[in-house]
Design a protein around this motif. Structure first.
Motif, PDB file in Angstrom:
ATOM      1  N   ASP A 313       0.696  -1.220   0.056  1.00 38.18           N
ATOM      2  CA  ASP A 313      -0.015  -0.119  -0.004  1.00 38.18           C
ATOM      3  C   ASP A 313       0.717   1.278  -0.062  1.00 38.18           C
ATOM      4  OD1 ASP A 313      -2.417  -1.372  -0.151  1.00 38.18           O
ATOM      5  OD2 ASP A 313      -2.828  -1.109   1.945  1.00 38.18           O
ATOM      6  N   ILE A 314       1.997   1.336   0.783  1.00 40.36           N
ATOM      7  CA  ILE A 314       2.812   2.579   0.638  1.00 40.36           C
ATOM      8  C   ILE A 314       3.448   2.625  -0.444  1.00 40.36           C
ATOM      9  CG2 ILE A 314       4.755   3.332   1.886  1.00 40.36           C
ATOM     10  CD1 ILE A 314       3.663   2.804   4.525  1.00 40.36           C
ATOM     11  N   SER A 315       4.235   1.509  -0.943  1.00 42.43           N
ATOM     12  CA  SER A 315       5.252   1.895  -2.076  1.00 42.43           C
ATOM     13  C   SER A 315       4.038   2.089  -3.511  1.00 42.43           C
ATOM     14  CB  SER A 315       5.676   0.608  -2.243  1.00 42.43           C
ATOM     15  OG  SER A 315       4.811  -0.569  -2.672  1.00 42.43           O
ATOM     16  N   SER A 316       2.739   1.724  -3.230  1.00 44.32           N
ATOM     17  CA  SER A 316       1.888   2.066  -4.540  1.00 44.32           C
ATOM     18  C   SER A 316       1.217   3.428  -4.181  1.00 44.32           C
ATOM     19  CB  SER A 316       0.864   1.105  -4.547  1.00 44.32           C
ATOM     20  OG  SER A 316      -0.035   0.890  -3.518  1.00 44.32           O
ATOM     21  N   GLY A 317       1.294   3.874  -3.097  1.00 42.58           N
ATOM     22  CA  GLY A 317       0.611   5.223  -2.819  1.00 42.58           C
ATOM     23  C   GLY A 317      -0.832   5.145  -2.609  1.00 42.58           C
ATOM     24  N   SER A 318      -1.386   3.956  -2.340  1.00 41.97           N
ATOM     25  CA  SER A 318      -2.681   3.802  -1.977  1.00 41.97           C
ATOM     26  C   SER A 318      -2.864   4.036  -0.268  1.00 41.97           C
ATOM     27  CB  SER A 318      -2.914   2.464  -2.328  1.00 41.97           C
ATOM     28  OG  SER A 318      -2.326   1.475  -1.636  1.00 41.97           O
ATOM     29  N   PHE A 319      -1.884   4.229   0.332  1.00 38.21           N
ATOM     30  CA  PHE A 319      -2.033   4.260   1.839  1.00 38.21           C
ATOM     31  C   PHE A 319      -1.168   5.516   2.156  1.00 38.21           C
ATOM     32  CE2 PHE A 319      -0.446   4.178   6.370  1.00 38.21           C
ATOM     33  CZ  PHE A 319      -1.651   4.206   6.835  1.00 38.21           C
ATOM     34  N   GLU A 320      -1.589   6.608   3.010  1.00 37.18           N
ATOM     35  CA  GLU A 320      -0.935   7.768   3.147  1.00 37.18           C
ATOM     36  C   GLU A 320      -0.070   7.804   4.413  1.00 37.18           C
ATOM     37  OE1 GLU A 320      -3.825  11.004   3.234  1.00 37.18           O
ATOM     38  OE2 GLU A 320      -4.623  10.470   1.180  1.00 37.18           O
TER      39      GLU A 320
END
Length: 478
Positions: A313-320
């Motif tokens: 989620d973090i590497s894809s930018g889907s989690f802030e």
């Protein structure tokens, strides 16, 4: 929920109906047990778009406006809203599993959480009292430094409020006669240590359950909050809000989401809550309330939980994801030598001291503008030992960039601050990789859950730092 919690819920509804005139028969929600999250609010029937979920009469809300009239000996402004409401909870705290005997808010107080052993503030307060247990000691010793700083700030607020409330009770013992707790009602002195745990319970109920509610003319007044029956069963949602609080013509909600179109139907003296306008909430679905766009560091210190995320989620930018790098920047400034006083003064005077963060979203992963601004100034001044004409020229160039007059101070300055940013990220990565939180701690049921929350804080720091390192390596413009 177990039988006792169900009985408390039913008595709450009777109180809302009989004492405050609420139409509880129209409710299409109820609390249920949520594994790993305590209780939550669930739809008992399909709820069409823009429906009123519930309307809480103003007299059933617990805030400075409804509590102050109960204490004629307290002058308005003598205690803050938090101090006043937490004092009331302290005076009417239910013993054990029994109900609160408060004649005004008893059925509501009875539904509030009884135990905050898992909250980080409890750990820190008990450490100060030399009463911490082995599990909280271990977890507190292993939280990331940025989370520690956030908990410490919360602790300062708590002690300030406790000093004010304890001092008030000591100088106004008559207020104790209004308590429904026999040991307080007949007390001749205020035993601060004996009451501290109960006040911590009261204060945490206020801090973790309050919601914005306008009772003062100034919108930013810290007393603009309330505790609200039924609502505080709702859990935090990270993406969609199912519950929209509306009072008078003012919407308190989540930016970017569609508020109910039919809010004018709400009673003027009630705090109304609507479902979303664009979907039907299906029977059996949990209704979530987004507490705000807060970082996990904030959620952990203030509420005692974190938002969990998947490995990608973090590497894809889907989690802030967010990382506070205050300690790294302050250390960098301190190492600048005598010029550090000029750097700090300039940042403070310009409003750019602190709140220096890294972010994984929106992509590319990036430093905050405040962090970039601080690093630019540090790199512009760190080679000087004392203020000179050249330092003034450098500060003027930095000011132009900060105000949008210039794009960069120089190409050299750009390379330097990006290198410093890389060093910060690498230090965060190294520290996070060396963290080691044992999976099995034993002890109460909350220990393994909170240990996982601490691991998530570390994983967030690691993955956000790695994402920003990747952005720097790719030559991304920030």
């Amino acid at each position: 929920m177990d039988g006792l919690d169900t009985q408390r819920w039913e008595r709450l509804l009777v109180w809302l109906r009989d004492k405050h005139g609420m139409d509880t028969a129209a409710l299409r929600i109820e609390p249920r047990t949520v594994p790993g999250a305590g209780r939550g609010l669930f739809a008992t029937k399909d709820i069409p778009p823009s429906s009123i979920l519930f309307e809480i009469p103003s007299g059933a809300l617990m805030n400075a406006a409804t509590v102050l009239p109960l204490y004629p000996q307290i002058k308005e402004g003598q205690l803050s809203g938090t101090q006043l409401v937490s004092l009331h909870l302290l005076l009417h705290k239910p013993p054990g599993d029994a109900d609160s005997l408060d004649p005004t808010f008893g059925p509501y107080i009875t539904t509030l959480p009884r135990d905050f052993s898992s909250h980080p503030l409890t750990w820190l307060v008990n450490r100060q009292r030399k009463k911490e247990d082995a599990w909280s000691r271990y977890l507190l010793d292993h939280v990331p430094p940025s989370a520690w700083q956030a908990i410490s700030k919360l602790e300062k607020r708590f002690w300030k409020d406790w000093d004010a409330v304890a001092g008030f009770m000591g100088a106004n013992l008559a207020v104790l006669t209004q308590s429904t707790r026999p040991e307080l009602r007949h007390a001749r002195t205020v035993e601060r240590e004996a009451l501290l745990s109960d006040y911590l319970w009261a204060w945490l109920n206020v801090n973790t359950r309050c919601i914005f509610y306008r009772i003062r003319q100034n919108r930013s007044d810290p007393d603009n909050f309330t505790l609200c029956p039924i609502l505080d069963f709702a859990n935090h949602g990270t993406e969609r809000t199912h519950i929209f609080p509306v009072v008078e013509s003012e919407i308190w909600g989540t930016a970017g989401q569609r508020a109910p179109a039919g809010r004018k139907k709400a009673k003027a003296d009630a705090f109304a809550f609507y479902g979303p306008s664009d979907i039907t909430v299906s029977q059996g679905r949990e209704l979530l309330l987004k507490y705000g766009a807060h970082s996990n560091r904030f959620l952990f210190s203030e509420y005692g939980f974190v938002t969990r995320f998947r490995p990608s989620d973090i590497s894809s930018g889907s989690f802030e994801g967010e990382v506070d790098v205050q300690e790294f920047v302050e250390e960098m400034i301190d190492k600048a030598g005598p010029i550090k006083t000029v750097i700090k003064f300039t940042l403070e005077d310009s409003g750019y001291w602190g709140d220096w963060t890294l972010h994984s979203a929106p992509r590319p992963a990036h430093p905050s503008w405040r962090l970039i601004t601080a690093l630019r100034l540090i790199c512009a001044l760190e080679r000087y030992s004392t203020p000179t004409f050249e330092t003034r020229t450098a500060i003027n160039a930095w000011t132009d960039v900060t105000n949008g007059v210039g794009h960069t101070i120089s190409s050299v300055n750009e390379r330097r601050w990006r290198q410093r940013l890389l060093e910060i990220c690498e230090a965060i990565r190294e520290r996070a990789q060396s963290s080691n939180i044992n999976k099995s701690q034993g002890g109460p049921s909350w220990v393994s859950w909170m240990a996982e929350n601490v691991r998530i804080l570390w994983r967030e720091e690691l993955e956000v730092a790695e994402a920003v390192i990747a952005s720097i390596g790719a030559g991304e413009e920030f």
